[in-house]
Design an enzyme around this catalytic site. Sequence first.
Site, PDB file in Angstrom:
ATOM      1  N   PRO A 158       1.324 -29.220  29.086  1.00 12.93           N
ATOM      2  CA  PRO A 158       2.463 -30.107  29.323  1.00 12.93           C
ATOM      3  C   PRO A 158       3.737 -29.534  28.710  1.00 12.93           C
ATOM      4  CG  PRO A 158       0.568 -31.341  28.560  1.00 12.93           C
ATOM      5  CD  PRO A 158       0.230 -29.897  28.399  1.00 12.93           C
ATOM      6  N   GLU A 159       4.813 -29.534  29.497  1.00 12.52           N
ATOM      7  CA  GLU A 159       6.093 -29.066  28.985  1.00 12.52           C
ATOM      8  C   GLU A 159       7.057 -30.237  28.957  1.00 12.52           C
ATOM      9  OE1 GLU A 159       7.480 -25.240  30.131  1.00 12.52           O
ATOM     10  OE2 GLU A 159       5.515 -24.564  30.802  1.00 12.52           O
ATOM     11  N   LYS A 183       8.482 -31.297  22.729  1.00 12.36           N
ATOM     12  CA  LYS A 183       7.192 -31.746  23.261  1.00 12.36           C
ATOM     13  C   LYS A 183       6.518 -32.794  22.386  1.00 12.36           C
ATOM     14  CE  LYS A 183       6.540 -27.186  25.311  1.00 12.36           C
ATOM     15  NZ  LYS A 183       5.652 -26.005  25.400  1.00 12.36           N
ATOM     16  N   ARG A 211      -0.113 -13.998  27.022  1.00 15.23           N
ATOM     17  CA  ARG A 211      -0.121 -14.802  28.244  1.00 15.23           C
ATOM     18  C   ARG A 211       0.506 -13.992  29.354  1.00 15.23           C
ATOM     19  NH1 ARG A 211       3.584 -19.776  25.989  1.00 15.23           N
ATOM     20  NH2 ARG A 211       3.609 -18.882  23.910  1.00 15.23           N
TER      21      ARG A 211
END
Length: 309
Positions: free
Chosen positions: A2-3, A61, A292
């Site tokens: 989730p961003e 966040k 990543r």
Amino acid sequence: MPELPEVETVRDGLARHVLGARIDRAEVRRDYSVRRHEGGPVDFAARLPGRRLVEAARRGKYLWLTLDEPGLALLGHLGMSGQLLVRSGDTLATESSHLRVRLHLTAADGEPLALDFVDQRTFGHLSVAELTSTPDGLPGGLGTDMPLVPEPVSHIARDLLDPAVAEGTPGRAALVDRIRGRRTGIKRALLDQTVVSGIGNIYADEALWRASTHYARGTAGMSRAQAGAVLAAAEQVMREALSQGGTSFDALYVNVNGASGYFDRSLAAYGQAGKPCRRCGATIRRDEFMNRSSFSCPVCQPRPRSATR
């Protein structure tokens, strides 16, 4: 993961569905999900009954529900797979197999509710935290007019949806200077939550594609206009994502894992390796980056000679 737009969608949903409710009982199903609470799961469950939820706020966040006990808030971070689900009516008996914490509530109108913290991968967490003043004395986060944030959030920078750093404000100018003053690559700066919060891997790639900037471009060599353009692109892409995902929270379910809404329709760079660039037609490439991936167009976003590694 989730961003910022997903977390803001959750905050807005909480503001619409649970504010004014009284917590009757807190049920911890997995101790690890309250690991950041200093007193442990027993103290966590004991601190909440009888308290009302009066405000839903967010910075980056992190999101929190201010309690009616002065100086306290229920603080949450969704981690990689966390969800906050509001149960009511016939759905009160519904339980996810990944339910970690359940708050039994009574709404302001007397209706029984439950607020479930569901987290498959258990990287998220909840805690009861003390509120502290912000260094600049401005409102602490979106959703609140009070210059307070939970103490564990005090080191987190403001995000690009915060009015205090809106484009054209002294706050935005200071943020541009902060980025240019670092000796790092622009994507690393965007991901640093102490510089600007709420930008994750997905929106960083999208912003850099829109600004025609390579992720390894050195921040120290960027002009104010170039750094400002990247921030403007990041704000734009997150606002668009928020507008497309803003209806995903209802009384039964909130989707914060990217499976619907903005992600599967509008991404131009992230996850598009091997596909043609929407701007020039070149093939989008994928590079390894900070354990990543980073996606970019080799033509629109050429790697500068002075790129940082």
